[in-house]
Design a protein around this motif. Sequence first.
Motif, mmCIF file in Angstrom:
data_model
loop_
_atom_site.group_PDB
_atom_site.id
_atom_site.type_symbol
_atom_site.label_atom_id
_atom_site.label_comp_id
_atom_site.label_asym_id
_atom_site.label_seq_id
_atom_site.Cartn_x
_atom_site.Cartn_y
_atom_site.Cartn_z
ATOM 1 N N LYS A 171 0.835 -1.202 0.000
ATOM 2 C CA LYS A 171 0.000 0.000 0.000
ATOM 3 C C LYS A 171 0.875 1.260 0.000
ATOM 4 C CE LYS A 171 -3.769 -0.129 2.340
ATOM 5 N NZ LYS A 171 -4.769 -0.127 3.452
ATOM 6 N N LEU A 233 -6.420 -1.724 -7.060
ATOM 7 C CA LEU A 233 -7.689 -1.074 -6.746
ATOM 8 C C LEU A 233 -8.709 -2.102 -6.239
ATOM 9 C CD1 LEU A 233 -9.428 1.524 -9.086
ATOM 10 C CD2 LEU A 233 -10.723 -0.101 -7.740
ATOM 11 N N GLN A 236 -7.974 -3.433 -2.765
ATOM 12 C CA GLN A 236 -8.364 -2.561 -1.665
ATOM 13 C C GLN A 236 -9.843 -2.714 -1.332
ATOM 14 O OE1 GLN A 236 -5.880 -0.826 0.020
ATOM 15 N NE2 GLN A 236 -4.760 -2.082 -1.440
ATOM 16 N N VAL A 237 -10.662 -2.823 -2.372
ATOM 17 C CA VAL A 237 -12.103 -2.986 -2.163
ATOM 18 C C VAL A 237 -12.404 -4.340 -1.547
ATOM 19 C CG1 VAL A 237 -14.354 -3.092 -3.305
ATOM 20 C CG2 VAL A 237 -12.632 -1.443 -4.092
ATOM 21 N N LEU A 302 -9.967 2.903 0.668
ATOM 22 C CA LEU A 302 -10.921 3.443 -0.290
ATOM 23 C C LEU A 302 -10.465 4.789 -0.838
ATOM 24 C CD1 LEU A 302 -14.402 2.548 1.256
ATOM 25 C CD2 LEU A 302 -13.247 1.500 -0.690
ATOM 26 N N ALA A 305 -8.226 3.864 -3.561
ATOM 27 C CA ALA A 305 -9.022 3.283 -4.637
ATOM 28 C C ALA A 305 -9.696 4.379 -5.464
ATOM 29 C CB ALA A 305 -10.067 2.331 -4.055
ATOM 30 N N LYS A 306 -10.266 5.371 -4.790
ATOM 31 C CA LYS A 306 -10.942 6.465 -5.489
ATOM 32 C C LYS A 306 -9.955 7.284 -6.317
ATOM 33 C CE LYS A 306 -14.606 9.148 -6.157
ATOM 34 N NZ LYS A 306 -15.850 8.677 -6.804
ATOM 35 N N ILE A 330 -17.333 -0.443 -9.588
ATOM 36 C CA ILE A 330 -16.229 0.163 -10.341
ATOM 37 C C ILE A 330 -16.683 0.237 -11.799
ATOM 38 C CG2 ILE A 330 -13.803 0.015 -10.980
ATOM 39 C CD1 ILE A 330 -13.389 -1.767 -8.524
#
Length: 342
Positions: A171, A233, A236-237, A302, A305-306, A330
Motif C-alpha cells: 500500500k 484497486l 483494496q475494495v 478506499l 481506490a478512489k 467500479i
Amino acid sequence: MRIKEYLADRIKLFIFYIVLMGVISAVMYLNGAIKIGLGNIIYINSLGLTLFLLYLLYEYLPLKKYYGSISCLSKYKATEIINNLPKAKSHEQTLWTELLIRIDKEHGQRFQKFKEEKRESSEFVTTWVHEVKTPIAVSRLLIENSRDKFDSETLRSIEEEVDKIDNFVEKALYYSKIDDFSKDYFVTENNIEQIVKEVVKKNAKTFINKRITIKLMNLDVSISTDKKWLMFLIDQVLANALKYTDEGGKIIVSTETNSKEDVLIIEDNGIGIKEEDMKRVFDRGFTGYNGRNEYKSTGMGLYLAKKLAAKLGHDITVESVYGKYTRVKIRFPKLMDYFNVT
C-alpha cells in the motif's frame, strides 16, 4: 530609476525625434515657395527640443517615484509584496500589476497544494508506521512464546502477520507512486474474470480463515485498463469487504454491461456503513463508525481506490445499508481517451 536608465530606455524615441526634425527642417529650408531663414529654422528646432525635453521630464518624474516604490519592495517579505505594490499610473503598469497578482495567486495555490500533499504524505507515513509495528510486535511475541517449539498454528499465525506487513508495504509503495502515475501505467485489453481471480487468490487465506464464501458471476468481460493498478484497486475494495464481513459471510463479484459502460460489482453481506458516514467513505484517513469502534482501520484503502480510479479514467461508488450489505461499483466507460490520463 535614474535619468540615465530612463534615457537609455527611450533611445529609439530620441532617434525618431532627430530624424523627424531633420526632415521638417530640410523641407522648410529647401522649399523655394516658403522663405524661411536659417535662424528661424534654428529657433523652431530649439523650441521643439525644449518642449520635447519638458515632456520627457513630465513623464520621468512619476516614473521615478513609481519605480522607487518598486525598488523598496525588496524590504518586504515575499508574502507582503503584492499587498504593497504602488498604484498603477498607466495602462501598461496596470497590466503588469494584474499579471503579478495572477502569478502570486497561482503560486499560492501551488504552494498550498504542495503543503497539503506534504501533510498528507507525512500523516500516511505516521499511520503506516504505527500499523506495521503491530504485526511485527505480534510476530515477535509469537516467536518468544514458542521459542522451544513451533507448531503449525504458531507458524500460521506468524505467516498471517507477515502477510499483513506485506500488504502495508504494498500500500505504501502504490501510494508513493500514485502522483507519478502517468510514468508507470500501460493500458491494454484485460479480462475482468482473470484479474478478479488473481486478487481472490491473493486473499485466499483470509477467505479460508473467516470461512467466507465467494461467488463469481458474469465476469467474462474485456476492458481497457492497466492490469497492475486495477488489481491493486480491486484488492483494496475486496480487503475492505473481507475486513467488515463476519465469519461465515458471503461476497459476490459480478458485472453489469450497457451501451455506455461495464460495471464491476463487489457486494458483501457484512456490517454495512452508517448513513452519516456514506459521504466521507472516500476521504483520506476517514475510518467512520466501523473503523473507530469495531475494526482497526487506517482509512486509506478506499481513498487510494478512489484516487487511482480517477487516474485510470474509471469511477468508483459505494452503496450500503447498515447491518445488511455494502456494494461497491467500479465503472469502466467504453468510450474514453486514455492519452488524457494524468
